[in-house]
Design a protein around this motif. Structure first.
Motif, PDB file in Angstrom:
ATOM      1  N   SER A   1      75.964 -12.005  31.152  1.00 21.01           N
ATOM      2  CA  SER A   1      74.929 -12.983  30.884  1.00 21.01           C
ATOM      3  C   SER A   1      75.534 -14.379  30.857  1.00 21.01           C
ATOM      4  O   SER A   1      76.617 -14.583  30.324  1.00 21.01           O
ATOM      5  CB  SER A   1      74.275 -12.673  29.535  1.00 21.01           C
ATOM      6  N   TYR A   2      74.844 -15.325  31.457  1.00 17.38           N
ATOM      7  CA  TYR A   2      75.350 -16.695  31.466  1.00 17.38           C
ATOM      8  C   TYR A   2      75.203 -17.369  30.114  1.00 17.38           C
ATOM      9  O   TYR A   2      75.802 -18.388  29.856  1.00 17.38           O
ATOM     10  CB  TYR A   2      74.669 -17.530  32.557  1.00 17.38           C
TER      11      TYR A   2
ATOM     12  N   GLY B   1      85.511 -16.128  27.156  1.00 14.14           N
ATOM     13  CA  GLY B   1      84.808 -14.986  27.767  1.00 14.14           C
ATOM     14  C   GLY B   1      85.066 -13.645  27.097  1.00 14.14           C
ATOM     15  O   GLY B   1      84.784 -12.595  27.683  1.00 14.14           O
ATOM     16  N   LYS B   2      85.543 -13.660  25.868  1.00 17.30           N
ATOM     17  CA  LYS B   2      85.864 -12.400  25.169  1.00 17.30           C
ATOM     18  C   LYS B   2      84.650 -11.476  25.073  1.00 17.30           C
ATOM     19  O   LYS B   2      84.712 -10.295  25.428  1.00 17.30           O
ATOM     20  CB  LYS B   2      86.412 -12.698  23.752  1.00 17.30           C
TER      21      LYS B   2
ATOM     22  N   ASP C   1      86.375 -16.133  39.234  1.00 16.73           N
ATOM     23  CA  ASP C   1      85.281 -16.421  40.175  1.00 16.73           C
ATOM     24  C   ASP C   1      85.075 -17.925  40.335  1.00 16.73           C
ATOM     25  O   ASP C   1      84.439 -18.365  41.286  1.00 16.73           O
ATOM     26  CB  ASP C   1      83.988 -15.753  39.680  1.00 16.73           C
TER      27      ASP C   1
ATOM     28  N   THR D   1      87.520 -20.040  21.669  1.00 20.02           N
ATOM     29  CA  THR D   1      86.071 -19.938  21.887  1.00 20.02           C
ATOM     30  C   THR D   1      85.731 -20.168  23.361  1.00 20.02           C
ATOM     31  O   THR D   1      86.323 -21.029  23.998  1.00 20.02           O
ATOM     32  CB  THR D   1      85.350 -21.023  21.062  1.00 20.02           C
TER      33      THR D   1
ATOM     34  N   SER E   1      87.632 -11.409  36.150  1.00 19.79           N
ATOM     35  CA  SER E   1      86.352 -12.099  36.005  1.00 19.79           C
ATOM     36  C   SER E   1      85.345 -11.151  35.366  1.00 19.79           C
ATOM     37  O   SER E   1      85.047 -10.098  35.927  1.00 19.79           O
ATOM     38  CB  SER E   1      85.818 -12.560  37.367  1.00 19.79           C
ATOM     39  N   ALA E   2      84.848 -11.541  34.207  1.00 24.47           N
ATOM     40  CA  ALA E   2      83.799 -10.752  33.557  1.00 24.47           C
ATOM     41  C   ALA E   2      82.520 -10.880  34.377  1.00 24.47           C
ATOM     42  O   ALA E   2      81.736  -9.945  34.497  1.00 24.47           O
ATOM     43  CB  ALA E   2      83.559 -11.238  32.128  1.00 24.47           C
TER      44      ALA E   2
HETATM   45  P1  GDP Z   1      83.779 -15.979  23.902  1.00 28.25           P
HETATM   46  O1  GDP Z   1      83.459 -17.128  23.003  1.00 28.25           O
HETATM   47  O2  GDP Z   1      85.264 -15.922  24.198  1.00 28.25           O
HETATM   48  O3  GDP Z   1      83.255 -14.683  23.411  1.00 28.25           O
HETATM   49  O4  GDP Z   1      83.114 -16.283  25.333  1.00 28.25           O
HETATM   50  P2  GDP Z   1      81.696 -15.757  25.877  1.00 28.25           P
HETATM   51  O5  GDP Z   1      81.804 -14.366  26.355  1.00 28.25           O
HETATM   52  O6  GDP Z   1      80.644 -16.085  24.887  1.00 28.25           O
HETATM   53  O7  GDP Z   1      81.562 -16.659  27.197  1.00 28.25           O
HETATM   54  C1  GDP Z   1      81.525 -18.068  27.128  1.00 28.25           C
HETATM   55  C2  GDP Z   1      80.833 -18.608  28.384  1.00 28.25           C
HETATM   56  O8  GDP Z   1      81.609 -18.310  29.534  1.00 28.25           O
HETATM   57  C3  GDP Z   1      79.461 -17.959  28.618  1.00 28.25           C
HETATM   58  O9  GDP Z   1      78.599 -18.962  29.144  1.00 28.25           O
HETATM   59  C4  GDP Z   1      79.726 -16.915  29.659  1.00 28.25           C
HETATM   60  O10 GDP Z   1      78.609 -16.630  30.458  1.00 28.25           O
HETATM   61  C5  GDP Z   1      80.860 -17.565  30.476  1.00 28.25           C
HETATM   62  N1  GDP Z   1      81.752 -16.594  31.114  1.00 28.25           N
HETATM   63  C6  GDP Z   1      82.382 -15.538  30.528  1.00 28.25           C
HETATM   64  N2  GDP Z   1      83.121 -14.874  31.424  1.00 28.25           N
HETATM   65  C7  GDP Z   1      82.958 -15.499  32.611  1.00 28.25           C
HETATM   66  C8  GDP Z   1      83.469 -15.277  33.952  1.00 28.25           C
HETATM   67  O11 GDP Z   1      84.221 -14.345  34.237  1.00 28.25           O
HETATM   68  N3  GDP Z   1      83.081 -16.195  34.881  1.00 28.25           N
HETATM   69  C9  GDP Z   1      82.261 -17.231  34.622  1.00 28.25           C
HETATM   70  N4  GDP Z   1      81.959 -18.063  35.630  1.00 28.25           N
HETATM   71  N5  GDP Z   1      81.752 -17.460  33.397  1.00 28.25           N
HETATM   72  C10 GDP Z   1      82.097 -16.609  32.402  1.00 28.25           C
END
Ligand code: GDP
Ligand code: MG
Length: 175
Positions: free
Chosen positions: A36-37, A22-23, A126, A19, A153-154
């Motif tokens: 999106s953050y 960043g998937k 990043d 979890t 980096s997404a």
């Molecule tokens: P998932 O649970 O694997 O799907 O992860 P999410 O895509 O929901 O991302 C989890 C958190 O990490 C979110 O707050 C995103 O904005 C942040 N995030 C994802 N990719 C990056 C990245 O490349 N750099 C940074 N700094 N934050 C990221």
């Protein structure tokens, strides 16, 4: 006259990893070129479509995005055998997500197709100042498991398209 439409290949790629690595953000970047953050946590399984031209091959890419939480794992791993490829993702600022890779590899090997393509993605480069997993540690794991590693980096859109094209090429080449 018009050229005949060439065949379109259908491809399924699954995003796996803990979890918050960043998937969903990676999928969002490749499908919508956005970030999106405050990405909402994925519930169970979700998929997105993108059409991409890989060299001379038109591909209809279906990207399956999974939830990393334990309570969804029995649901999501049921679909592992449908995937042509996997992106196994960890977060370079979170050592626990790197330690989980062995567990994910085991799940993929056990439930995925025998010759499935797997690519390792080290996300969030990043945030270099908060890095906990070195590039060398990532490379060592990749080498040991016969994987290719991309540091990405997404957020900053680093090496995302490149990683997708490379994985898709490998899948096309083994057809
Ligand atoms: P998932 O649970 O694997 O799907 O992860 P999410 O895509 O929901 O991302 C989890 C958190 O990490 C979110 O707050 C995103 O904005 C942040 N995030 C994802 N990719 C990056 C990245 O490349 N750099 C940074 N700094 N934050 C990221
Ligand atoms: Mg998600």
């Amino acid at each position: 006259h018009f050229p005949l439409p060439s065949e379109e290949i259908h491809m399924k790629i699954m995003m796996v990893g803990d979890t918050a690595v960043g998937k969903t953000s990676i999928v969002r970047r490749i499908v919508e070129d956005a970030f999106s953050y405050q990405e909402n946590a994925t519930v169970g399984l979700d998929f997105k479509i993108r059409r991409m031209l890989v060299d001379n091959t038109q591909v209809r890419l279906q990207i399956w995005d999974t939830a990393g939480q334990e309570r969804f794992q029995s649901i999501t791993t049921q679909y592992f055998n449908r995937a042509h490829g996997f992106f196994l993702v960890y977060d370079i600022t979170n050592e626990r997500t790197f330690k989980s890779l062995d567990k994910w590899m085991h799940e993929i090997r056990q439930k995925g197709q025998a010759n499935v393509e797997i690519m390792l993605l080290a996300n969030k480069v990043d945030r270099e100042s908060e890095r906990k997993v070195t590039r060398e540690e990532g490379q060592t794991f990749a080498k040991k498991n016969g994987l290719i590693l991309y540091e990405i980096s997404a957020q900053s859109n680093v090496h995302i398209e490149k990683a997708f094209l490379d994985l898709m090429r490998k899948i096309i080449d083994r057809r």
